[in-house]
Design a protein around this motif. Structure first.
Motif, mmCIF file in Angstrom:
data_model
loop_
_atom_site.group_PDB
_atom_site.id
_atom_site.type_symbol
_atom_site.label_atom_id
_atom_site.label_comp_id
_atom_site.label_asym_id
_atom_site.label_seq_id
_atom_site.Cartn_x
_atom_site.Cartn_y
_atom_site.Cartn_z
ATOM 1 N N ASP A 78 0.842 -1.189 0.000
ATOM 2 C CA ASP A 78 0.000 0.000 0.000
ATOM 3 C C ASP A 78 0.886 1.252 0.000
ATOM 4 O OD1 ASP A 78 0.880 0.141 2.655
ATOM 5 O OD2 ASP A 78 -1.122 0.150 3.530
ATOM 6 N N PRO A 109 1.451 3.757 2.199
ATOM 7 C CA PRO A 109 2.330 3.972 3.353
ATOM 8 C C PRO A 109 3.522 3.015 3.372
ATOM 9 C CG PRO A 109 0.045 4.032 4.053
ATOM 10 C CD PRO A 109 0.051 3.547 2.632
ATOM 11 N N LEU A 156 0.154 11.482 0.233
ATOM 12 C CA LEU A 156 0.565 11.391 1.642
ATOM 13 C C LEU A 156 1.725 12.340 1.926
ATOM 14 C CD1 LEU A 156 0.384 7.514 2.178
ATOM 15 C CD2 LEU A 156 -1.258 9.248 2.969
ATOM 16 N N ARG A 202 -9.865 0.788 -1.766
ATOM 17 C CA ARG A 202 -9.156 -0.293 -1.067
ATOM 18 C C ARG A 202 -9.539 -1.654 -1.641
ATOM 19 N NH1 ARG A 202 -10.068 3.478 3.096
ATOM 20 N NH2 ARG A 202 -8.106 4.195 4.026
ATOM 21 N N ASP A 210 -1.650 0.809 6.198
ATOM 22 C CA ASP A 210 -2.961 1.431 6.328
ATOM 23 C C ASP A 210 -3.827 0.454 7.133
ATOM 24 O OD1 ASP A 210 -5.795 1.746 5.758
ATOM 25 O OD2 ASP A 210 -5.263 3.089 4.115
ATOM 26 N N GLN A 211 -4.191 0.837 8.340
ATOM 27 C CA GLN A 211 -4.902 -0.068 9.240
ATOM 28 C C GLN A 211 -6.276 -0.469 8.716
ATOM 29 O OE1 GLN A 211 -3.420 -1.593 11.874
ATOM 30 N NE2 GLN A 211 -1.655 -0.596 10.955
ATOM 31 N N GLN A 212 -6.935 0.429 8.020
ATOM 32 C CA GLN A 212 -8.248 0.091 7.468
ATOM 33 C C GLN A 212 -8.108 -0.957 6.364
ATOM 34 O OE1 GLN A 212 -10.614 3.380 6.064
ATOM 35 N NE2 GLN A 212 -12.426 2.118 5.840
#
Length: 134
Positions: free
Chosen positions: A7, A9, A40, A93, A111-113
């Motif tokens: 992803d 990040p 970002l 996503r 990305d936690q989601q």
């Protein structure tokens, strides 16, 4: 060869660390990954936590990271099916996970989601896996 979906990040951590991806691994992601990572960086510049020169330097480094980018009819269709199956209201996503399902062995997500959405779709592995043999 192990293929890892990453992803934005994760891409930024890769370029900030400057460590090479292990030669037994291939990175895959949607076409939009570099634009999303650049967004970002823009947010960091706007927040005053990163200089514009540093952000642009990281952008240059991102372009040097070898990533097989994808985004064809098949991945979009799979993203649609995943979003409908899981009740997700957006496809961003879902497209990452679709590419993972179609082309990757595992996901590296900071990305936690995205990581949470991947729970029953694709195996999640830590970033450190990219820098060593399986």
């Amino acid at each position: 060869m192990t293929r890892f979906l990453i992803d934005p990040p994760a891409l930024l951590v890769i370029v900030r660390q400057g460590a090479p991806i292990h030669h037994d691994h291939q990175l895959v992601a949607p076409h939009a990954i570099r634009v999303e990572a650049l967004e970002l960086l823009l947010a960091e510049v706007e927040a005053g936590t990163l200089s514009e020169a540093a952000a642009l330097g990281l952008h240059d480094a991102m372009t040097a990271v070898k990533i097989r980018t994808l985004g064809d009819r098949g991945s979009r269709g799979t993203a649609w099916k995943l979003a409908r199956k899981h009740g997700w209201g957006t496809l961003g996503r879902a497209e990452y996970l679709a590419i993972g399902v179609l082309q990757a062995d595992a996901l590296v997500a900071l990305d936690q989601q995205l990581a949470a959405q991947a729970a029953d779709v694709l195996p999640l592995v830590p970033l450190a896996v990219l820098f060593s043999a399986d």
